[in-house]
Enzyme design. Structure first.
Site, mmCIF file in Angstrom:
data_model
loop_
_atom_site.group_PDB
_atom_site.id
_atom_site.type_symbol
_atom_site.label_atom_id
_atom_site.label_comp_id
_atom_site.label_asym_id
_atom_site.label_seq_id
_atom_site.Cartn_x
_atom_site.Cartn_y
_atom_site.Cartn_z
ATOM 1 N N CYS A 68 0.818 -1.157 0.084
ATOM 2 C CA CYS A 68 0.180 -0.108 -0.139
ATOM 3 C C CYS A 68 0.955 1.094 0.029
ATOM 4 O O CYS A 68 2.098 1.074 -0.196
ATOM 5 C CB CYS A 68 -0.956 0.054 1.040
ATOM 6 N N HIS A 101 14.508 -13.113 12.186
ATOM 7 C CA HIS A 101 14.197 -12.850 13.638
ATOM 8 C C HIS A 101 12.710 -12.971 13.821
ATOM 9 O O HIS A 101 12.369 -13.389 15.209
ATOM 10 C CB HIS A 101 14.850 -11.604 14.005
#
Length: 152
Positions: A68, A101
Site C-alpha cells: 500500500c 528474527h
C-alpha cells in the site's frame, strides 16, 4: 524459504508496484494468487489485506506480499489475524531480518516510497532468508499462540 503459492494484495497506491512484483514472481517461476486490487482506482486496503491474511491462515498461500502507499495500513490489518506475521520492509536488510528474527510470512512494501529496483532487492533477500529460530523462536511464540510454523 519453501514457497507454496505466493499471495499478493495491494490497494490503489500499491497497484503500480504490484504489477512489477507480479512480473518478478512470474519470471522467478512462483505460482501466484492475486487478491487485488486490479487498478489504481481508490479502494480500501483492508478489503484486500483480509482475504490475503485468511489465505495465509488456511495454508492456501505462503508467503504473502502486500503493498500500500506507506505499507503501514496493510501491515496493521494483516497482523490482526492469528498466525500472520507481516513485516514492513523498505530496504533489503529489513526484509532479511523480518524473516530471520520474526519469521515473517508476509512481506509488506511501501509502494509510494520505493522503486522497482529496491523492491526486487527486498524480495530477493526476503525469499532467500530463513528463520533462525533459537532465541527468536521464543519471542515469536509470545506474539500470538499459533501452530502455523509447523507447516513451514
Amino acid at each position: 524459504m519453501v514457497v507454496k503459492t505466493v499471495g499478493l494484495a495491494c490497494d490503489h497506491a500499491g497497484y503500480p508496484l504490484k504489477q512489477f512484483v507480479l512480473d518478478y514472481l512470474n519470471k522467478k517461476g512462483y505460482a501466484v494468487k492475486d487478491f487485488g486490487t486490479y487498478s489504481d482506482e481508490s479502494v480500501d486496503y483492508p478489503d484486500f489485506a483480509h482475504p490475503l491474511a485468511e489465505a495465509i491462515e488456511e495454508g492456501e498461500v505462503y508467503p504473502g506480499i502486500a503493498i500500500c502507499g506507506s505499507g503501514e495500513g496493510m501491515t496493521m490489518t494483516l497482523n490482526k489475524h492469528k498466525g500472520v506475521r507481516a513485516g514492513l520492509a523498505w530496504c533489503q536488510d529489513i526484509a532479511e531480518l523480518i524473516r530471520q528474527h520474526n519469521d515473517a510470512n508476509v512481506l509488506v512494501m511501501p509502494g509510494r516510497f520505493i522503486d522497482n529496483k529496491t523492491a526486487e532487492k527486498i524480495m530477493d533477500r526476503f525469499f532467500n532468508a530463513s528463520f533462525e529460530a533459537g532465541r527468536h523462536e521464543r519471542r515469536v511464540k509470545k506474539i500470538a499462540p499459533t501452530t502455523d510454523t509447523d507447516n513451514l
